[in-house]
Motif scaffolding. Structure first.
Motif, PDB file in Angstrom:
ATOM      1  N   PHE A   1     -48.536 -47.114 -70.056  1.00 24.85           N
ATOM      2  CA  PHE A   1     -47.123 -47.467 -70.275  1.00 24.85           C
ATOM      3  C   PHE A   1     -46.541 -46.382 -70.743  1.00 24.85           C
ATOM      4  CE2 PHE A   1     -43.978 -48.849 -73.666  1.00 24.85           C
ATOM      5  CZ  PHE A   1     -43.309 -49.830 -72.794  1.00 24.85           C
ATOM      6  N   LEU A   2     -46.991 -45.334 -71.553  1.00 25.73           N
ATOM      7  CA  LEU A   2     -46.336 -44.049 -71.844  1.00 25.73           C
ATOM      8  C   LEU A   2     -46.066 -43.179 -70.674  1.00 25.73           C
ATOM      9  CD1 LEU A   2     -45.587 -41.822 -74.002  1.00 25.73           C
ATOM     10  CD2 LEU A   2     -47.877 -40.986 -73.619  1.00 25.73           C
ATOM     11  N   PHE A   3     -46.907 -43.371 -69.624  1.00 30.68           N
ATOM     12  CA  PHE A   3     -46.761 -42.371 -68.587  1.00 30.68           C
ATOM     13  C   PHE A   3     -45.798 -42.806 -67.517  1.00 30.68           C
ATOM     14  CE2 PHE A   3     -51.192 -41.982 -70.018  1.00 30.68           C
ATOM     15  CZ  PHE A   3     -50.953 -40.421 -70.485  1.00 30.68           C
ATOM     16  N   LEU A   4     -45.819 -44.227 -67.376  1.00 31.63           N
ATOM     17  CA  LEU A   4     -44.769 -44.662 -66.676  1.00 31.63           C
ATOM     18  C   LEU A   4     -43.247 -44.482 -67.098  1.00 31.63           C
ATOM     19  CD1 LEU A   4     -46.595 -47.898 -65.316  1.00 31.63           C
ATOM     20  CD2 LEU A   4     -46.215 -45.579 -64.084  1.00 31.63           C
ATOM     21  N   GLY A   5     -43.155 -44.767 -68.260  1.00 33.38           N
ATOM     22  CA  GLY A   5     -41.943 -44.619 -68.916  1.00 33.38           C
ATOM     23  C   GLY A   5     -41.485 -43.050 -68.917  1.00 33.38           C
ATOM     24  N   SER A   6     -42.469 -42.214 -69.039  1.00 37.01           N
ATOM     25  CA  SER A   6     -42.067 -40.693 -69.014  1.00 37.01           C
ATOM     26  C   SER A   6     -41.876 -40.248 -67.477  1.00 37.01           C
ATOM     27  CB  SER A   6     -43.362 -40.046 -69.768  1.00 37.01           C
ATOM     28  OG  SER A   6     -43.048 -38.411 -69.758  1.00 37.01           O
ATOM     29  N   GLY A   7     -42.736 -40.784 -66.721  1.00 38.10           N
ATOM     30  CA  GLY A   7     -42.301 -40.350 -65.279  1.00 38.10           C
ATOM     31  C   GLY A   7     -41.015 -41.001 -64.885  1.00 38.10           C
ATOM     32  N   PHE A   8     -40.589 -42.165 -65.027  1.00 33.12           N
ATOM     33  CA  PHE A   8     -39.119 -42.198 -64.713  1.00 33.12           C
ATOM     34  C   PHE A   8     -38.086 -41.503 -65.272  1.00 33.12           C
ATOM     35  CE2 PHE A   8     -41.469 -46.342 -63.181  1.00 33.12           C
ATOM     36  CZ  PHE A   8     -41.038 -46.156 -62.014  1.00 33.12           C
ATOM     37  N   ALA A   9     -38.380 -40.931 -66.607  1.00 28.97           N
ATOM     38  CA  ALA A   9     -37.437 -40.340 -67.490  1.00 28.97           C
ATOM     39  C   ALA A   9     -37.474 -39.084 -66.836  1.00 28.97           C
ATOM     40  CB  ALA A   9     -37.654 -40.115 -68.863  1.00 28.97           C
ATOM     41  N   HIS A  10     -38.430 -38.354 -66.087  1.00 30.73           N
ATOM     42  CA  HIS A  10     -38.550 -37.197 -65.612  1.00 30.73           C
ATOM     43  C   HIS A  10     -37.733 -37.226 -64.522  1.00 30.73           C
ATOM     44  CE1 HIS A  10     -41.792 -35.869 -68.097  1.00 30.73           C
ATOM     45  NE2 HIS A  10     -41.949 -34.838 -67.324  1.00 30.73           N
TER      46      HIS A  10
END
Length: 136
Positions: free
Chosen positions: A14-23
């Motif tokens: 969950f954390l990585f997908l959200g962070s990836g999209f934010a990137h």
């Protein structure tokens, strides 16, 4: 136990997908922060790591070469801890504590990613593909 592992994978990524999209959607702001930390070619690095986070996260989530996905996440987390959260460089006590917390979080998540790597290689449970790597 396969369902428990699947739930753990969902919670983990969950954390990585959200962070990836934010990137990828807030690239300028994130690249500015990365540049302030001395990351070379910060704009490109932000985009590349965004893709890395999304691919790694989806791989672990869906179980499509989850072992590779777990390694992609670990390969993001360890350098990020050292480059972005170098608490030993901070002189302000509050900033030092905050960066130490973020550093420790990244290192703990890297450890969890490596544990997922091992699980995917051993017995991945509910996955769409088998492992890409073999440890034996």
């Amino acid at each position: 136990m396969d369902v428990v592992l699947l739930i753990a994978r969902v919670l983990f990524v969950f954390l990585f997908l959200g962070s990836g999209f934010a990137h990828l959607t807030q690239t300028d702001a994130m690249a500015g922060f990365a540049a302030s930390r001395g990351v070379p070619m910060a704009g490109l690095a932000t985009r590349v790591t965004g893709v890395q986070l999304i691919l790694g996260g989806l791989s672990v989530l869906l179980g499509v070469w989850g072992d590779l996905g777990a390694l992609l996440l670990a390969a993001f987390l360890v350098p990020t801890a050292f480059l972005m959260h170098a608490f030993w460089r901070e002189t302000d006590a509050m900033a030092k504590q905050n960066e130490m917390t973020q550093f420790n979080k990244d290192m703990a998540l890297a450890g969890a990613a490596l544990a997922f790597f091992w699980v995917f290689v051993q017995d991945p449970g509910l996955t769409l593909t088998g492992p890409l790597f073999s440890l034996g």
